[in-house]
Design a protein around this motif. Structure first.
Motif, mmCIF file in Angstrom:
data_model
loop_
_atom_site.group_PDB
_atom_site.id
_atom_site.type_symbol
_atom_site.label_atom_id
_atom_site.label_comp_id
_atom_site.label_asym_id
_atom_site.label_seq_id
_atom_site.Cartn_x
_atom_site.Cartn_y
_atom_site.Cartn_z
ATOM 1 N N MET A 1 0.826 -1.204 0.000
ATOM 2 C CA MET A 1 0.000 0.000 0.000
ATOM 3 C C MET A 1 0.865 1.260 0.000
ATOM 4 S SD MET A 1 -2.573 1.430 2.945
ATOM 5 C CE MET A 1 -1.181 2.144 3.817
ATOM 6 N N LEU A 2 1.934 1.265 0.806
ATOM 7 C CA LEU A 2 2.809 2.435 0.865
ATOM 8 C C LEU A 2 3.525 2.662 -0.462
ATOM 9 C CD1 LEU A 2 4.340 1.975 4.439
ATOM 10 C CD2 LEU A 2 2.535 3.560 3.736
ATOM 11 N N LEU A 3 3.875 1.585 -1.169
ATOM 12 C CA LEU A 3 4.492 1.743 -2.486
ATOM 13 C C LEU A 3 3.520 2.377 -3.476
ATOM 14 C CD1 LEU A 3 6.419 -1.647 -2.721
ATOM 15 C CD2 LEU A 3 7.446 0.632 -2.854
ATOM 16 N N ALA A 4 2.233 1.981 -3.389
ATOM 17 C CA ALA A 4 1.228 2.573 -4.274
ATOM 18 C C ALA A 4 1.031 4.054 -3.961
ATOM 19 C CB ALA A 4 -0.086 1.810 -4.148
ATOM 20 N N VAL A 5 0.993 4.400 -2.667
ATOM 21 C CA VAL A 5 0.851 5.800 -2.264
ATOM 22 C C VAL A 5 2.075 6.604 -2.705
ATOM 23 C CG1 VAL A 5 0.653 7.354 -0.282
ATOM 24 C CG2 VAL A 5 -0.673 5.231 -0.332
ATOM 25 N N GLU B 1 6.182 16.617 1.313
ATOM 26 C CA GLU B 1 6.922 17.524 2.184
ATOM 27 C C GLU B 1 7.910 16.757 3.058
ATOM 28 O OE1 GLU B 1 4.298 19.928 4.447
ATOM 29 O OE2 GLU B 1 3.346 20.894 2.698
ATOM 30 N N ALA B 2 7.503 15.589 3.530
ATOM 31 C CA ALA B 2 8.391 14.803 4.395
ATOM 32 C C ALA B 2 9.611 14.322 3.629
ATOM 33 C CB ALA B 2 7.629 13.615 4.967
ATOM 34 N N ILE B 3 9.429 13.879 2.401
ATOM 35 C CA ILE B 3 10.570 13.403 1.588
ATOM 36 C C ILE B 3 11.518 14.545 1.277
ATOM 37 C CG2 ILE B 3 11.217 12.451 -0.649
ATOM 38 C CD1 ILE B 3 8.639 10.803 -0.548
ATOM 39 N N ALA C 1 11.897 6.020 -0.786
ATOM 40 C CA ALA C 1 12.230 7.154 -1.645
ATOM 41 C C ALA C 1 13.728 7.401 -1.680
ATOM 42 C CB ALA C 1 11.494 8.401 -1.162
ATOM 43 N N SER C 2 14.403 7.232 -0.545
ATOM 44 C CA SER C 2 15.846 7.424 -0.483
ATOM 45 C C SER C 2 16.575 6.428 -1.383
ATOM 46 C CB SER C 2 16.328 7.276 0.965
ATOM 47 O OG SER C 2 17.734 7.254 1.039
ATOM 48 N N SER C 3 16.106 5.167 -1.363
ATOM 49 C CA SER C 3 16.739 4.162 -2.215
ATOM 50 C C SER C 3 16.443 4.427 -3.688
ATOM 51 C CB SER C 3 16.258 2.766 -1.817
ATOM 52 O OG SER C 3 16.808 1.771 -2.649
ATOM 53 N N TYR C 4 15.221 4.811 -4.002
ATOM 54 C CA TYR C 4 14.839 5.068 -5.397
ATOM 55 C C TYR C 4 15.626 6.249 -5.978
ATOM 56 C CZ TYR C 4 11.905 6.182 -9.443
ATOM 57 O OH TYR C 4 11.446 6.449 -10.709
ATOM 58 N N LEU C 5 15.771 7.328 -5.184
ATOM 59 C CA LEU C 5 16.475 8.524 -5.642
ATOM 60 C C LEU C 5 17.982 8.442 -5.421
ATOM 61 C CD1 LEU C 5 13.969 11.180 -4.252
ATOM 62 C CD2 LEU C 5 14.176 10.405 -6.629
ATOM 63 N N GLY D 1 3.476 10.615 -4.297
ATOM 64 C CA GLY D 1 4.845 11.121 -4.205
ATOM 65 C C GLY D 1 5.502 11.343 -5.538
ATOM 66 N N GLY D 2 4.889 10.841 -6.613
ATOM 67 C CA GLY D 2 5.432 11.081 -7.942
ATOM 68 C C GLY D 2 6.636 10.245 -8.303
ATOM 69 N N LEU D 3 6.899 9.154 -7.586
ATOM 70 C CA LEU D 3 8.038 8.295 -7.888
ATOM 71 C C LEU D 3 7.537 7.024 -8.572
ATOM 72 C CD1 LEU D 3 10.111 8.606 -4.574
ATOM 73 C CD2 LEU D 3 10.188 10.031 -6.623
ATOM 74 N N LYS D 4 8.080 6.695 -9.728
ATOM 75 C CA LYS D 4 7.627 5.563 -10.519
ATOM 76 C C LYS D 4 8.236 4.262 -9.993
ATOM 77 C CE LYS D 4 5.313 8.304 -13.164
ATOM 78 N NZ LYS D 4 3.840 8.334 -13.096
ATOM 79 N N VAL D 5 7.695 3.762 -8.894
ATOM 80 C CA VAL D 5 8.219 2.549 -8.272
ATOM 81 C C VAL D 5 7.482 1.302 -8.731
ATOM 82 C CG1 VAL D 5 9.051 3.756 -6.222
ATOM 83 C CG2 VAL D 5 6.703 2.892 -6.277
#
Length: 457
Positions: free
Chosen positions: A334-338, A447-449, A376-380, A343-347
């Motif tokens: 669920m968090l990956l979908a959110v 904002e948190a990211i 997000a840290s790992s993706y970016l 969050g705009g990250l294509k995971v």
């Protein structure tokens, strides 16, 4: 005459007249086992009640409501999980996988208990000589510690009536048997009958009884699951045999709070208490490595800092893989979908792995934000500052929801040397931030990211 049989569910203990693939009580699949029916009115069955006096009913107005009598076990972590110490006349079940350290824990507490009480240790798995060798290794020596290697329930209860101990330890309940039953030792009917007899001893004579029960990954045929409703307290010893740390968790406690944990380290000389589990869980944390974030969860009344690690890589196939260890799989999905939608990250085209360091299992929503930031840290491929902690529940619209006991969490964060903490914005103004800790408000995961991944000032 053909012996009658009954069918038991190993998950909930429900009895049925015939076998079924699904338990009608709890809905578990493939948990129904066949056992001989307990004979009624046999003479041998009276042996389990030797020394028991018949009690009469009395008006509730004549009963006293004095506080229960507690006594320390000698291990602060065990006392914490029990709610402040063991209660006189209680029946405590200690469950866990074989070899995890249950017998070691029970024998170690005998050293303190023998200072003010008589302890009877019943072992159905080891001889008296083996117990002596293990007690010598653990430095447990006392005239008040009585050991007996016995598996017959009648002989065990006779020894209890003869010695009149204050504390009784049975290792393990699967080895005890009542010869009035035709079932084999370790079966559902034997385990339930022996536990019922021990409960009568605890309540009738005021003896504190510790019962050890083995559980495997499948729940074991006669595991503690069928005994949880009979005992006063259920403790589960968790951990990997290949690692040195063990977690003792209270799943049920009639005399204290549940979900408390105690942390131990297995050493050559026995179990050692870990009074600060946060430092243990964070030890060896890499510096400036993408994909890691720290959060603070509540284990009972104790705040514990845990490290979440994430790895997001491009998927080689058309079906991306999702794996989580110590974190709920469905919540991670669920968090990956959110994260992708809000969050705009294509995971969605990436393999994602989520891991909780130290063998801890997080089931609290407060860890959501740290999981999202780690992903997000790992993706970016941008590291989270080592002095930052994230706390907050993530909703489906990407908003951050508040969590309980936030003041206690931030105090623990500051005590361990962290300088920044990301929290939901609507709670930031109500927090009494300790000196040296900066509270960073965030309304949503975007904002948190941005706050967590920007360069440290």
């Amino acid at each position: 005459m053909k012996a009658k049989t009954l069918f038991y569910c190993t998950e909930c203990g429900n009895e049925t007249a015939k076998w079924a693939g699904k338990c009608p009580a709890c809905g578990a699949w493939n948990t129904i086992v066949e056992q001989p029916e307990r004979p009624k009115g046999t003479g041998k069955g009276a042996s389990v009640r030797v020394g028991m006096t018949r009690r009469r009913a009395c008006p509730v107005t004549d009963l006293t409501a004095d506080e229960e009598i507690r006594f320390p076990t000698g291990m602060g972590e065990l006392d914490r999980v029990l709610g402040g110490g063991a209660v006189k006349g209680s029946l405590v079940l200690v469950g866990g996988a074989p070899g995890i350290g249950k017998s070691t824990l029970m024998l170690q507490i005998c050293s303190k208990l023998c200072e003010f009480s008589k302890v009877l240790y019943i072992s159905g798995e080891e001889s008296e000589h083996q117990l002596k060798l293990r007690a010598k290794r653990l430095h447990v020596e006392s005239q008040q510690l009585l050991v007996l290697s016995e598996t017959n329930l009648g002989d065990v209860l006779e020894a209890v009536n003869t010695e009149q101990p204050d504390v009784l330890i049975v290792d393990s309940i699967q080895t005890l048997y009542n010869d009035a039953l035709d079932a084999a030792a370790g079966s559902v009917s034997q385990v339930k009958d022996c536990t019922l007899s021990l409960m009568q001893v605890a309540k009738g004579q005021g003896i504190t009884v510790f019962v050890i029960g083995h559980v495997n990954k499948e729940g074991s045929i006669a595991g503690p699951k069928v005994l949880e409703h009979m005992v006063d307290c259920v403790l589960y010893f968790e951990g990997d045999q290949h690692t040195s740390y063990r977690i003792l968790r209270a799943a049920k406690n009639r005399f204290g709070a549940t979900n408390e944990i105690g942390v131990f380290e297995m050493r050559d000389e026995g179990l050692a208490e870990v009074e600060n589990p946060s430092e243990m869980l964070l030890s060896g944390r890499p510096e400036d490595a993408p994909g890691t974030c720290v959060t603070c969860v509540m284990e009972g009344v104790r705040p514990v800092l845990a490290e979440l690690q994430a790895l997001v890589v491009s998927s080689a196939g058309g079906n991306p893989r999702r794996t989580s260890n110590g974190f709920d799989y469905n919540r991670a999905a669920m968090l990956l979908a959110v994260l992708e939608k809000r969050g705009g990250l294509k995971v969605s085209a990436c393999d994602a792995y989520l891991n909780i360091v130290g063998g801890l299992s997080l089931d609290e929503p407060a860890a959501d934000l740290a999981a999202v930031i780690a992903l997000a840290s790992s993706y970016l491929d941008r590291p989270v500052p080592s002095d930052l902690v994230a706390i907050g529940e993530v909703g489906l619209t990407g908003e951050l929801r508040s969590v309980n006991q936030l003041d206690q969490r931030v105090s623990e964060i500051q005590r361990l040397g962290f300088r920044r903490c990301v929290v939901p914005a609507h709670r930031a103004g109500t927090i009494k931030a300790p000196t040296g800790l900066t509270v960073i408000p965030a309304r949503n995961i975007g904002e948190a990211i941005r706050a967590a991944l920007r360069p440290a000032e």
